[in-house]
Design an enzyme around this catalytic site. Structure first.
Site, PDB file in Angstrom:
ATOM      1  N   ARG A   1      -8.383   7.569   7.309  1.00 21.25           N
ATOM      2  CA  ARG A   1      -7.724   7.752   8.604  1.00 21.25           C
ATOM      3  C   ARG A   1      -8.708   7.670   9.761  1.00 21.25           C
ATOM      4  O   ARG A   1      -8.419   7.061  10.785  1.00 21.25           O
ATOM      5  CB  ARG A   1      -6.978   9.089   8.650  1.00 21.25           C
TER       6      ARG A   1
ATOM      7  N   ASN B   1      -1.809  10.785   6.354  1.00 20.32           N
ATOM      8  CA  ASN B   1      -1.678  10.864   4.901  1.00 20.32           C
ATOM      9  C   ASN B   1      -0.238  11.179   4.538  1.00 20.32           C
ATOM     10  O   ASN B   1       0.444  11.900   5.272  1.00 20.32           O
ATOM     11  CB  ASN B   1      -2.572  11.962   4.327  1.00 20.32           C
TER      12      ASN B   1
END
Length: 91
Positions: free
Chosen positions: A20, A38
């Site tokens: 990320r 996520n």
């Protein structure tokens, strides 16, 4: 320069490897907007907006990362939105 928006799910070794935050930095460098987070099932979900070339470049750069191992990418096109940045979200 035509902007597009993609909704993506990445599968593979994509959680716990900095995916990320690497996506965030790549998006910043390419001028892309959207978000990444996520999923509870181990995938990473992303909406990203920019030119097709810049989105493709982002995916290429993510695939080149040392600890990230992308097995599959599910992609759908979306309508573009008015937004100014790319963010990292929680679940």
């Amino acid at each position: 320069m035509n902007k597009i928006r993609k909704h993506l799910f990445f599968s593979g070794r994509v959680q716990g490897v900095g995916f990320r935050y690497k996506a965030y930095y790549i998006a910043q460098s390419l001028g892309l907007t959207g978000w990444v987070r996520n999923c509870y099932d181990g995938r990473v979900e992303m909406e990203v907006q920019g030119t097709l070339e810049d989105i493709d470049q982002m995916i290429i750069q993510l695939k080149q990362q040392r600890y990230i191992d992308i097995d599959t990418i599910e992609a759908k096109s979306m309508d573009t939105r008015q937004e100014n940045s790319f963010s990292v979200r929680g679940y």
